[in-house]
Design a protein around this motif. Sequence first.
Motif, mmCIF file in Angstrom:
data_model
loop_
_atom_site.group_PDB
_atom_site.id
_atom_site.type_symbol
_atom_site.label_atom_id
_atom_site.label_comp_id
_atom_site.label_asym_id
_atom_site.label_seq_id
_atom_site.Cartn_x
_atom_site.Cartn_y
_atom_site.Cartn_z
ATOM 1 N N SER A 1 9.769 79.729 18.199
ATOM 2 C CA SER A 1 8.314 79.886 18.149
ATOM 3 C C SER A 1 7.733 79.086 16.988
ATOM 4 O O SER A 1 8.346 78.962 15.926
ATOM 5 C CB SER A 1 7.936 81.361 18.004
ATOM 6 O OG SER A 1 8.416 81.888 16.778
ATOM 7 N N LYS B 1 8.083 77.366 21.793
ATOM 8 C CA LYS B 1 7.117 78.401 22.133
ATOM 9 C C LYS B 1 5.923 78.265 21.191
ATOM 10 O O LYS B 1 5.919 78.809 20.084
ATOM 11 C CB LYS B 1 7.736 79.797 22.021
ATOM 12 C CG LYS B 1 6.797 80.917 22.455
ATOM 13 C CD LYS B 1 7.455 82.278 22.312
ATOM 14 C CE LYS B 1 6.496 83.396 22.744
ATOM 15 N NZ LYS B 1 7.112 84.743 22.553
ATOM 16 N N LEU C 1 2.763 79.336 19.884
ATOM 17 C CA LEU C 1 2.110 80.649 19.913
ATOM 18 C C LEU C 1 0.605 80.555 20.142
ATOM 19 O O LEU C 1 -0.040 81.570 20.377
ATOM 20 C CB LEU C 1 2.408 81.398 18.617
ATOM 21 C CG LEU C 1 3.904 81.694 18.391
ATOM 22 C CD1 LEU C 1 4.121 82.394 17.056
ATOM 23 C CD2 LEU C 1 4.466 82.549 19.533
#
Length: 310
Positions: free
Chosen positions: A181, A210, A212
């Motif tokens: 992330s 990922k 966010l």
Amino acid sequence: MYRRWILSALAILLSVVLIACTTATTQQPQAKVANITETTNTNSQQLPKGSAKRVVALSSLSADIIFQLDKTKIVGITGSRLFKNNPQFTDIPRVSEGQSPPNLEKIVALKPDLVIGAEGFSNVPIQKLQQLGIPTFLTKVNNWESLEELTKTLAKSIDANPQPLLNRYKNFLPDKPTQISALVLVSRQPILAPNKNSWAGDLLAKFQVKNLAAELQGKSPISGYVTLSAEKVLEANPEVIILVNSPQGNSEAGLLDSLKKETFWQQLQATKNNRVYVFDYFGLVNPGSIDAIDKACQQLKQALSSATNF
């Protein structure tokens, strides 16, 4: 120092706005562009018929693509800092400097049979050149697919083979996915991060990072970017944080120093684990040039590898 950082942040915000506008291939007025995501087909605008032999490029990315495809076809370029210390571009005339408007007299004097501009940024000079009967083309690049499509389109316009460049692009991307992330932050006031509808967001997606902020939407005036509160950043708590330096290439220590003073900053796992990385504006926020994209991709690989092996 604080005043310098504020000026740097404002410069980044302005440049993000510009690049948001600088990259579509329809010659519609800017108000008619639904958004700045580069999911539009770069072939939607038809290039002038015939093979161009004298091309002037008003964006650094288009200039670099044309140069890499066939350096004999590029006769004028924008005065980007990306070309400043590059000996390959030393002898090619500059038709603009920095954010200054292109010099139409210089362009006309080069006798181009094609001028390539950037949607939203080059619309006015492009329209004037059209009135003079000079063939023009507007570009937009905000995701990987549009970069590939633009390369194919420009290759066709100068009768060149795009495949070597397309193969090179593939080598920029990772061999294996990275499930980690991250947040990319380009300014502090406001805290601004790219979502999926931006070059940076799409690049993170290509690395299977990922992001966010990918699905977040907001009232930010900059399409493809969202404003985040300190609470939102703390709630996201990314494993990796990427800070972006100014478009002029200056150090972004001001942004980092400012963030360090925020109470939420020391609570983030990325900060605790020393997974905060600084990237250049060109390559990550603005694709800029092929080499800039390559550099950003290599830096992403290194940062993500370091974070994964922590």
